[in-house]
Design an enzyme around this catalytic site. Structure first.
Site, PDB file in Angstrom:
ATOM      1  CG  HIS A  46      -0.397   0.098   2.528  1.00 16.35           C
ATOM      2  ND1 HIS A  46       0.375  -0.886   3.104  1.00 16.35           N
ATOM      3  CD2 HIS A  46      -0.460   1.099   3.447  1.00 16.35           C
ATOM      4  CE1 HIS A  46       0.743  -0.503   4.311  1.00 16.35           C
ATOM      5  NE2 HIS A  46       0.260   0.695   4.540  1.00 16.35           N
ATOM      6  CG  HIS A  96       0.158   4.403   4.654  1.00 14.56           C
ATOM      7  ND1 HIS A  96      -0.553   3.663   5.564  1.00 14.56           N
ATOM      8  CD2 HIS A  96      -0.707   5.343   4.169  1.00 14.56           C
ATOM      9  CE1 HIS A  96      -1.794   4.139   5.645  1.00 14.56           C
ATOM     10  NE2 HIS A  96      -1.913   5.145   4.804  1.00 14.56           N
ATOM     11  CG  ASP A 149       5.023   2.974   7.355  1.00 13.13           C
ATOM     12  OD1 ASP A 149       4.076   3.442   6.703  1.00 13.13           O
ATOM     13  OD2 ASP A 149       4.883   2.033   8.165  1.00 13.13           O
ATOM     14  CG  HIS A 150       4.182   0.172   4.175  1.00 10.15           C
ATOM     15  ND1 HIS A 150       3.965  -1.136   4.547  1.00 10.15           N
ATOM     16  CD2 HIS A 150       3.823   0.937   5.244  1.00 10.15           C
ATOM     17  CE1 HIS A 150       3.468  -1.156   5.782  1.00 10.15           C
ATOM     18  NE2 HIS A 150       3.380   0.079   6.226  1.00 10.15           N
ATOM     19  CG  HIS A 189      -3.885   0.186   6.798  1.00 11.18           C
ATOM     20  ND1 HIS A 189      -3.803   0.752   8.044  1.00 11.18           N
ATOM     21  CD2 HIS A 189      -2.730   0.528   6.159  1.00 11.18           C
ATOM     22  CE1 HIS A 189      -2.650   1.409   8.157  1.00 11.18           C
ATOM     23  NE2 HIS A 189      -1.990   1.296   7.021  1.00 11.18           N
ATOM     24  CG  ASP A 220       0.705  -1.271   7.816  1.00 14.13           C
ATOM     25  OD1 ASP A 220       1.610  -2.083   8.085  1.00 14.13           O
ATOM     26  OD2 ASP A 220       0.900  -0.048   7.738  1.00 14.13           O
ATOM     27  CG  HIS A 228       4.024  -1.665  11.544  1.00 12.27           C
ATOM     28  ND1 HIS A 228       4.844  -0.570  11.716  1.00 12.27           N
ATOM     29  CD2 HIS A 228       3.317  -1.442  10.418  1.00 12.27           C
ATOM     30  CE1 HIS A 228       4.624   0.298  10.738  1.00 12.27           C
ATOM     31  NE2 HIS A 228       3.691  -0.205   9.931  1.00 12.27           N
TER      32      HIS A 228
HETATM   33 FE    FE Z   1       2.827   0.840   8.121  1.00 11.48          FE
HETATM   34 ZN    ZN Z   2       0.145   1.699   6.551  1.00 16.03          ZN
END
Ligand code: FE
Ligand code: ZN
Length: 256
Positions: free
Chosen positions: A52, A54, A56-57, A108, A130, A168
């Site tokens: 996805h 985001h 942090d990905h 998410h 996530d 995570h």
């Molecule tokens: Fe994340």
């Molecule tokens: Zn995420």
């Protein structure tokens, strides 16, 4: 195939699969841990898989392109760093002799996807971003509780021995919440002891397995009487699984 969890940021894992020569990584939010692992193990980066959009990905994707010898796969319905090959539900991807199937699992984010590998002699493998966490699930940033519950149900329908690779390390915090939801679940309590020992030894609690998640994860247990009762005590409108799930998700958002 070897499976590695490369720690990134405070609590992310970038999953790396490699056969000693070729590697694929999932959700590289940062390129540095990936570069370090490729150098240390003498691997060629053959593919990047993204679940996805985001940061942090996807934050490390562009910095990895210089040494990438294959495609970036990502959700067709989301905007991630271009260029990438958009994939949809049911699409198949070949990676170093293994086949991966794409599942759309919104909740998410609106276009979130997961990757499942089910065609080797080894245990099935799931990269679920996530969506599903050990003993928890992702927050509903772009989707509804009904979408997330349906997405989790699709994942839970995979074989029990499926290794669950989430992005995570939230397991201990999730287990504190799970204990509030389901104090009488002995399997959850035993799992918490194991996770504590792993974390104290500096090891990840992941991958988990779907069989274990079905036994300890309150978000997959919305019809279990103790879970229903806890959700009702928190204001769930009815004992229907969706009302229970929506209440658990809201409760978790404010749980400290
Ligand atoms: Fe994340
Ligand atoms: Zn995420």
């Amino acid at each position: 195939m070897n499976l590695l969890a490369l720690p990134a940021f405070a609590d992310n894992y970038i999953w790396m699969l490699h056969d000693g020569r070729l590697a694929a990584v999932v959700d590289p939010g940062d390129d540095a841990p990936v570069q370090e692992a490729l150098d240390r193990l003498g691997l060629e980066l053959a593919a990047i898989l993204v679940t996805h959009h985001h940061a942090d990905h996807v934050g490390g994707v562009d910095a990895l392109r210089a040494r990438l010898r294959g495609p970036v796969y990502g959700p067709a319905r989301e905007a991630i760093p271009e260029p990438f090959q958009g994939v949809r539900d049911g699409d198949e991807i070949a990676l170093a002799g293994t086949r991966w199937r794409v599942l759309e699992v919104p909740g998410h984010t609106a276009g979130h996807i997961a990757y499942v590998q089910q065609d080797t002699a080894t245990q099935p493998l799931l990269f679920c971003g996530d969506t599903l966490f050990s003993a928890g699930c992702g927050r509903l940033f772009e989707g509804t509780a009904a979408q997330m519950q349906a997405s989790l149900a699709r994942l839970a329908a995979l074989p029990d021995d499926t290794r669950v690779c989430c992005t995570h390390e939230y397991t201990l915090a999730n287990l504190r919440f799970a204990a509030a939801v389901e104090p009488g679940n002995a399997e959850r309590a035993a799992y918490e002891q194991r996770c504590r020992a792993w974390r104290e030894a500096g090891r990840p609690t992941l991958p988990s397995s779907l069989g274990l998640e079905k036994a300890v994860n309150p978000f997959l247990r919305c019809t279990v009487p103790e879970v229903v009762a806890s959700a009702r005590a928190q204001g769930a409108a009815s004992a229907a699984a969706l009302d229970v799930f929506a209440t658990l998700r809201e409760w978790k958002n404010r749980f400290r």
